[in-house]
Enzyme design. Structure first.
Site, PDB file in Angstrom:
ATOM      1  N   PRO A 301     -20.174 -72.040  -5.033  1.00 31.86           N
ATOM      2  CA  PRO A 301     -21.421 -72.178  -4.264  1.00 31.86           C
ATOM      3  C   PRO A 301     -21.831 -70.926  -3.496  1.00 31.86           C
ATOM      4  CG  PRO A 301     -19.624 -73.130  -3.024  1.00 31.86           C
ATOM      5  CD  PRO A 301     -19.024 -72.658  -4.330  1.00 31.86           C
ATOM      6  N   CYS A 512      -8.079 -72.749  -7.821  1.00 37.22           N
ATOM      7  CA  CYS A 512      -7.664 -73.649  -6.744  1.00 37.22           C
ATOM      8  C   CYS A 512      -6.827 -74.787  -7.311  1.00 37.22           C
ATOM      9  CB  CYS A 512      -8.879 -74.187  -5.991  1.00 37.22           C
ATOM     10  SG  CYS A 512     -10.071 -75.073  -7.026  1.00 37.22           S
TER      11      CYS A 512
END
Length: 596
Positions: A301, A512
């Site tokens: 984002p 992640c």
């Protein structure tokens, strides 16, 4: 007919299970402190669990699983030093707590209570002095007001809603699955979680019809499965009927939480950005230098994109791409909010990031867009409305030869053909005004890719299984095959990154996830395939070492990880470590002469 039979079998199975449990213990002497508590057990696919146990060891993986079910005990804030200073931000946050009369009070009212007992401190990590930590607390013991034969009013929320609540969010209407009868606005209710369960087709699902009435008895949906999955108390912001009639809005104000974490929604907008610590470290590992051209391949984002631009002091060029139109727009919005002008965004699939040889340039071809009546720009420093430009005027665009050719090839026809559909579309635009896509900074401009060796540094924060994100209440959807597919996808993206970075440049790869197949195995692939790549030290280094070794799957496939001596050149962030971060992985490569 088969679907109806399956549904009937599923209903019978649930009824039998409840009846069996009731017969086994018709008046269960349940330890209510255990039921009305938060003690989740993260469920994994058995083969995936065995794989991770081999990688980490049983005890270590057990600690990781437990840590994943809880949020970090602090919030990490990156200060936008182009607009303010760390000390100023700390003072403003303290003022929000101490003085509700300040101008920020209206937007910070939801923050004030949750910051009250938190410690605000500046990072002591060298190079990260612009990072602020705000301490949270938990897990807390909550009295849900249970009395014999009088259970508390209750709301069941979806698993994804619960994970957001554990991070500090409120309960919004779409997240409510079931509710006790006679819940009115202002009532205090216990909030529990419905986690996916096995289905007849071998998958996972939530067998609750939204709007189900809870009776507070063992016949309620997932009564036993919800034991130990209570995440706090909330005040109903609307009645039960209102919750299931509305399509949006806050259903519950969570005033009593298992974990008290600050929320920074709309607080000090443009001055701070809430970001996980490993993500901030990733931007530092890239070590961007002023004047360089840098590519963020999977930028949405925009947290790492803006972190890179801030490290450049807005002097250079950061190209941010993503395959999603709306996500590209989110990056633009964030960049504008933070006052960053060196970021250029494009809509582009990272698997097609290298321009094909027959393409003329890196920039998008405006004439090839579906609607060339509107010319838009992507630079983040502009948010004003665009003017309409007739396509016939494209002849006047400097350097756009393809547009000129298109107009000149109309065999003498002075006007470009416009279909009836386009005419109707343009009439609607004139009547309704410019929409989201016609506003400057609001259009995801397409790119056909970039020339090889055209970037000084490339960040590939690859799409992954995300098994390091926390809090997480369910992980069984991932299988061995899906994890291996993630790895294949990431290798294809890495191949693109290698072509785009110049000799002497830098590639940083991050994920992640705790999956070594997407982390150490990618490093092994990169070093074995591209002999001109080598691992480089990272600064700051606060993560742990990587995994050394290999794993042989039941089908004979061997997954190679790091070799001895390489483990200290990567950073692996362990969610069970004292650093208390998400699970994360960072590898940094230097690029030697490619013709060697």
């Amino acid at each position: 007919m088969k679907k109806a039979r399956d549904c009937l079998c599923l209903c019978l199975l649930k009824t039998f299970r409840r009846s069996f449990l009731t017969l086994q213990n018709p008046t269960p002497k349940m330890d209510l402190s255990g039921r009305y508590s938060y003690s989740p057990l993260l469920r994994w696919n058995p083969q995936v669990e065995e794989y991770f146990i081999r990688a980490y060891g049983a005890d270590h993986f057990s600690r990781i699983s437990k840590a994943l079910t809880r949020p970090s005990c602090y919030s990490c804030i990156r200060v936008n030093t182009l607009k303010t200073t760390t000390d100023d931000v700390i003072q403003k946050l303290l003022a929000i707590i101490q003085n509700s009369g300040r101008s920020e009070a209206d937007v910070a009212s939801s923050v004030k209570g949750r910051l009250q007992n938190g410690t605000i401190s500046k990072s002591q990590i060298p190079g990260l002095e612009y990072v602020v930590f705000v301490e949270g607390s938990g897990p807390h013991t909550i009295d849900y007001g249970y009395e014999p034969d009088k259970p508390p009013k209750e709301v069941i929320v979806s698993r994804k809603c619960a994970e957001a609540v554990l991070r500090g969010a409120q309960v919004y209407v779409p997240g409510v699955m079931a509710c006790s009868s006679h819940v009115e606005k202002g009532d205090v209710v216990a909030v529990s979680v419905a986690v996916e369960q096995p289905t007849l087709d071998g998958g996972w699902g939530l067998g609750i019809t939204r709007g189900t009435v809870l009776q507070g008895s063992q016949t309620d949906p997932y009564y036993f499965e919800r034991s130990g999955l209570y995440i706090g108390q909330g005040t109903a912001m609307m009645s039960r009927a209102g919750i299931f009639r509305a399509s949006e809005g806050i259903a519950l104000d969570m005033h009593n939480r298992i974990f008290q974490l600050p929320s920074f929604y709309d607080v000090l907008e443009g001055e701070i950005f809430l970001q996980n610590l490993p993500s901030i470290v990733t931007a530092h590992a890239l070590d961007p230098q002023k004047g360089e051209r840098i590519l963020d391949m999977c930028a949405a984002p925009g947290g790492k994109t803006t972190a890179i631009a801030s490290l450049l002091r807005d002097e250079g060029e950061v190209v941010a791409v993503d395959r999603s139109h709306n996500k590209v727009m989110d990056i633009q919005k964030l960049a504008a909010e933070m006052g960053l002008k060196c970021i250029t965004t494009y809509k582009l699939d990272a698997l097609k990031a290298v321009r094909r040889k027959n393409e003329s340039n890196d920039e998008p071809n405006m004439c090839n867009s579906k609607d060339n009546n509107y010319i838009t720009s992507q630079t983040s420093d502009s948010m004003k409305l665009h003017k309409e430009v007739p396509s016939i005027a494209a002849e006047g665009l400097n350097g756009d030869k393809s547009c000129k050719e298109k107009v000149s090839n109309e065999k003498g026809v002075e006007r470009t053909y416009v279909s009836k559909a386009d005419t109707r579309k343009n009439m609607r635009r004139m009547r309704n005004g410019p929409g989201r896509n016609q506003c400057l900074g609001g259009r995801a401009e397409n790119s056909k890719g970039f020339s090889p060796n055209s970037f000084d540094r490339v960040l590939l924060d690859a799409p992954c299984s995300a098994l390091g994100l926390r809090p997480r209440l369910f992980a069984a959807e991932e299988t061995i095959q899906s994890l291996r597919n993630h790895g294949k996808y990431q290798r294809r993206m890495f191949d693109q990154a290698v072509q785009l970075v110049r000799p002497g440049g830098i590639i940083v790869y991050s994920t992640c996830t705790i999956n070594p197949g997407e982390n150490e195995a990618l490093v092994r692939y990169a070093l074995d395939r591209y002999k001109f790549l080598s691992l480089a030290p990272q600064h700051p280094r606060i993560g742990g070492p990587g995994l050394v070794g290999r794993y042989e799957f039941p089908d004979g496939y061997v997954e190679e990880w790091l070799k001895p001596g390489e483990e200290e050149l990567v950073q692996r962030f362990d969610p069970s470590s004292p650093l208390d971060t998400i699970g994360f992985f960072i590898a940094k490569f230097t690029v030697g002469p490619k013709d060697a």
